[in-house]
Design a protein around this motif. Structure first.
Motif, PDB file in Angstrom:
ATOM      1  N   LEU A 221       0.832  -1.197   0.000  1.00 31.03           N
ATOM      2  CA  LEU A 221       0.000   0.000   0.000  1.00 31.03           C
ATOM      3  C   LEU A 221       0.871   1.254   0.000  1.00 31.03           C
ATOM      4  CD1 LEU A 221      -2.855   0.947   0.064  1.00 31.03           C
ATOM      5  CD2 LEU A 221      -2.859   0.739   2.537  1.00 31.03           C
TER       6      LEU A 221
ATOM      7  N   LEU B 259       2.145   1.784  -3.333  1.00 38.63           N
ATOM      8  CA  LEU B 259       1.099   2.307  -4.202  1.00 38.63           C
ATOM      9  C   LEU B 259       0.930   3.803  -4.024  1.00 38.63           C
ATOM     10  CD1 LEU B 259      -1.817  -0.240  -4.116  1.00 38.63           C
ATOM     11  CD2 LEU B 259      -0.822   0.801  -6.136  1.00 38.63           C
TER      12      LEU B 259
ATOM     13  N   ILE C  18      -5.998  -4.744  -1.379  1.00 36.97           N
ATOM     14  CA  ILE C  18      -5.052  -3.627  -1.194  1.00 36.97           C
ATOM     15  C   ILE C  18      -5.506  -2.411  -2.007  1.00 36.97           C
ATOM     16  CG2 ILE C  18      -2.706  -2.854  -1.741  1.00 36.97           C
ATOM     17  CD1 ILE C  18      -1.843  -5.794  -1.172  1.00 36.97           C
ATOM     18  N   HIS C  19      -5.940  -2.663  -3.236  1.00 33.96           N
ATOM     19  CA  HIS C  19      -6.369  -1.543  -4.076  1.00 33.96           C
ATOM     20  C   HIS C  19      -7.640  -0.894  -3.520  1.00 33.96           C
ATOM     21  CE1 HIS C  19      -3.922  -3.245  -7.680  1.00 33.96           C
ATOM     22  NE2 HIS C  19      -3.241  -2.333  -7.029  1.00 33.96           N
TER      23      HIS C  19
ATOM     24  N   GLU D 298      -8.339  -0.725  -0.353  1.00 31.23           N
ATOM     25  CA  GLU D 298      -7.846   0.032   0.801  1.00 31.23           C
ATOM     26  C   GLU D 298      -7.212   1.355   0.336  1.00 31.23           C
ATOM     27  OE1 GLU D 298      -8.051  -1.050   3.980  1.00 31.23           O
ATOM     28  OE2 GLU D 298      -6.857   0.528   4.943  1.00 31.23           O
ATOM     29  N   HIS D 299      -6.434   1.246  -0.739  1.00 29.99           N
ATOM     30  CA  HIS D 299      -5.774   2.441  -1.276  1.00 29.99           C
ATOM     31  C   HIS D 299      -6.795   3.456  -1.759  1.00 29.99           C
ATOM     32  CE1 HIS D 299      -3.870   4.789  -4.582  1.00 29.99           C
ATOM     33  NE2 HIS D 299      -2.882   4.866  -3.717  1.00 29.99           N
TER      34      HIS D 299
END
Lengths: 245, 533
Positions: free
Chosen positions: A175, A178, B320-321, B323-324
């Motif tokens: 994360l 990202l 994860i995406h 969450e992002h």
């Protein structure tokens, strides 16, 4: 599916002007043959032009320019060098003295804007579910809209308590990566670091000329990317297939 | 921190496919793969959220053409045949890959996946997917919004106001018949807005629509809050602007979430990869290869060599995406909230078919996002535009900027050197039907039937899909033929009604072929309303 042919022409004199974008206009036309013959008889040695009239804010047509065209092509793209609100166009035959024998006028074409409007000028309107027509109301003062109010429940249908957040462990590392990957898209924080939530009310009274540091419209504009819909994906699929062939 | 709102909007659309064409035509295949990969997976996500008592609100548009196909019993039964054949293929695949440690689990995954889709379609939804969406609206989880009759790109039809009005009226009427109520919202096809279309939406009772970012940021007067609050158009219809950040995070071809190397590779389908004799029963009867939906590889990297798909890795990335995405939303709320005298709103519209079809893990991402959002209700909540307007009926009044969500943001995708030949014909037909509407104020019997079919043909010719396909070079010939055949039918029907000699047999065959909007007075929709005459 059977093969079908569309009419070559519809026998009616017509000029239609369509905005492609703020700097490009598409015009198409049809001139009924008798009208063209008649025009040529009357106007002598001429060339075909599209005459663009720019409309002023007062609704008058003050300024104009001509674009030479090939009448037989029946359509033309015209690149513009400035952004105007609207145009009206005449298709006609231009005489050597510059005067125009008009064959057909177009409809008014409103051009899209290429940039945000410069000024902030508020006209709030109340629109109730039962009364759709807009009714202008006074500008709400920030004090009337409490900052810290809790969000009202959306519907009584939802009385379930929120689920606990799912724990994330090693995923946190990805994360973080990202966040770096998307850093260019994040908000520009710097101008706001010194602000506190409590002082936010003062911003609502800021002068209308302050358009950069704290202007949401300007910030959204900087992040604009167009063409983000499935069309882009479909095109790439096609490309992939044609590459393979 | 001041809390804020997130409005997720999914736009589901497919062009109208004629059932009379080949059973296995490629065009019907579009519908079938969207059902298997997008519509049923999304319905299952929603159902599971409800089962787990998760609070959510989502906006969904189902276009009239798609709704008409989802409700068509013949297409439903053809879909079932197709799905059962696909399951048969997964059975063969399980056998074929049984000794391969990498592909055997993937073959079993597809066998289980399509089995559950089959179970849901037949038993849970009883083949009625439209009814399943309707139920979610009735329960208060979805707000379904209307759209134009055949997804006509309204800015380029605006030369004929009657044509735009008919696209809107027929779309709203079709919505009313499908969902038993009037819509509050309207999806402008391709987010195509032109100044004045809002007044036509207002005529039929629409309260809001959704525009591309610059439709709002370039509005006049300049909007105070950018896209973080709606504006009211001069007619009073609210216009919500698309949030540029959330568009890019999901959509960007280069570095959006769907391009993650762990996600499934769309372009490696066994329909193309496997031996022709083996795959022949599962592709088009003509032998032309198509996607089967069985894809064993992950994106892996930019190059051609692709590694096998690992479902656990992809699932992890979807979480994860999500969450992002949520994290970025909360940051945005925190930032824009400081500059606003109200709670900020993010409107994030997407093509529904992105989820599941293009982006296999999209439904999983959405599931994670909704669950995570439910856990952060102190700072962010899901709303629909109607919810927002109920809380904030007072908004700035502006005239939005003409805009679309196509490349460059205006009309170019639907008007360029490849497809501009369409418009003289569409506009001429628009004038003709306006003229017919004036000359036949109260048609009856076979004249009415003929005029209604003529109106259907014109509406079908106006679909934005054809111009897009021609522009992109994808299915270009098919798209051109569709436009030409609908317009040719229109002209022939017009001639017949004018001459008073209607070829009943031919009319019936055309009604059967282009059998959309059978319960709608399509011709009357082109009439300029009496108040304006």
């Amino acid at each position: 599916m059977d093969e079908y042919n569309l009419p070559e022409s519809y026998g009616k004199t017509r000029l239609v002007v369509l905005a492609v974008d703020p700097y490009l206009i598409h015009a198409y036309w049809e001139i009924a043959p008798p009208e063209l013959d008649e025009a040529k008889r009357h106007s002598g040695n001429t060339k075909a032009v599209l005459r663009f009239y720019k409309r002023t804010n007062q609704g008058e047509y003050a300024d104009w320019f001509d674009i030479d065209i090939d009448l037989q092509s029946r359509n033309w793209y015209v690149h513009l060098w400035s952004v105007e609100e609207s145009y009206r166009v005449d298709l006609g035959l231009k005489r050597s003295d510059g005067t125009l024998f008009r064959l057909v006028p177009s409809q008014l074409v409103l051009m899209p804007r290429s940039l945000p409007a410069p000024e902030i000028d508020q006209r709030p309107a109340r629109v109730d579910p039962t009364e759709r027509r807009a009714e202008t109301v006074p500008v709400p003062s920030p004090q009337q809209d409490p900052q810290q109010e809790t969000i009202a429940p959306l519907a009584n249908l939802f009385d379930a308590s929120p689920i606990p957040p799912t724990p994330i462990d090693s995923a946190k590392i990805i994360l973080e990566q990202l966040k770096t990957a998307f850093a260019s898209r994040q908000w520009r924080w710097d101008p706001f670091e010194v602000e506190t939530a409590g002082s936010a009310n003062t911003h609502t009274e800021r002068p209308a000329t302050d358009l950069t540091a704290m202007d949401l419209t300007a910030m959204d504009e900087t992040k604009l990317t167009t063409g983000l819909f499935s069309g882009a994906l479909q095109s790439s699929h096609t490309k992939k297939q044609s590459d393979e062939e | 921190m001041k809390p804020g709102y997130l409005a997720l909007v999914l736009h589901a659309h497919l062009p109208f496919v004629r059932e009379i064409e080949d059973d296995d035509s490629l065009q019907q295949h579009w519908l079938f793969e969207a059902i298997t990969e997008t519509y049923i997976p999304l319905l299952l996500v929603f159902d599971n959220l409800i089962r787990d008592r998760i609070d959510f609100r989502l906006t969904f548009s189902i276009t009239p053409t798609l709704a008409s196909m989802l409700g068509n019993p013949l297409l439903q039964s053809r879909y079932l045949v197709r799905l059962e054949r696909l399951i048969e293929l997964t059975d063969k695949e399980v056998t074929r890959t049984r000794t391969d440690p990498q592909f055997a689990p993937l073959a079993r995954m597809y066998q289980a996946l399509f089995g559950s889709i089959h179970e849901a379609f037949v038993h849970r939804y009883k083949k009625d997917l439209l009814g399943a969406f309707h139920r979610l609206q009735t329960l208060g989880y979805l707000e379904i919004i209307a759209s134009a009759a055949t997804h006509g790109y309204l800015p380029l039809l605006a030369v004929n106001e009657a044509a735009v009005r008919a696209q809107i009226k027929v779309g709203v009427e079709q919505y009313r018949q499908s969902f038993g109520r009037m819509p509050a919202g309207f999806w402008l096809p391709e987010c195509g807005y032109f100044s004045g279309v809002d007044a036509l939406l207002d005529e039929v009772g629409i309260r809001f629509t959704i525009l591309e970012t610059h439709g709002i940021t370039r509005a006049h007067e300049r909007p105070r809050y950018g896209v973080h609050a709606p504006v009211h158009c001069p007619s009073g219809v609210a216009a919500f602007g698309r949030d540029p950040d959330s568009s890019r995070q999901v959509w960007s071809a280069g570095d959006g979430y769907p391009g993650d190397y762990d996600y499934r590779e769309f372009y490696r389908d066994i329909g193309y990869d496997l031996d022709h004799d083996y795959i022949k029963p599962y592709i088009l009867p003509s032998g032309v290869r198509i996607d089967t939906g069985i894809k064993y590889h992950r994106i892996t990297g930019k190059g051609d060599p692709k590694d096998p798909y690992v479902p656990e890795w992809a699932e992890r990335k979807a979480e994860i995406h999500a969450e992002h995405f949520l994290d970025e939303q909360i940051k945005q709320i925190e930032c824009s909230g400081r500059l606003m005298d109200r709670k900020p709103l993010t409107v994030a519209p997407y093509d529904a078919e992105l989820f599941g079809h293009w982006w296999f893990e999209g439904p999983r991402w959405l599931d994670h996002l909704i669950r995570k959002t439910a856990a952060r209700q102190d700072v962010i909540r899901l709303v629909t535009p109607s919810d927002y307007l109920s809380e904030h009926p007072v908004n700035q009044t502006c005239t939005p900027c003409d805009s679309s969500w196509g490349y460059k943001g205006y009309n170019e995708v639907w008007l360029n050197g490849k497809n501009d030949w369409i418009y003289p014909h569409l506009h001429a037909a628009g004038l003709m039907i306006e003229d017919l509407a004036a000359r036949y104020p109260a048609p009856k019997g076979s004249a009415l039937r003929t005029l209604n079919q003529a109106a259907r043909e014109l509406l079908l010719a106006q679909a934005s899909d054809w111009a897009f396909m021609i522009s992109s070079g994808q299915m270009e010939d098919y798209a051109s033929r569709r436009i030409k055949s609908h317009l040719a039918h229109f002209h022939r029907l017009k001639e017949q009604v004018e001459s008073g000699v209607v070829d009943q047999e031919w009319l019936e065959s055309i009604e059967k072929q282009d059998n959309i909007f059978r319960e709608i007075e399509t011709f009357a929709a082109f009439r300029i309303s009496s108040s304006e005459v």
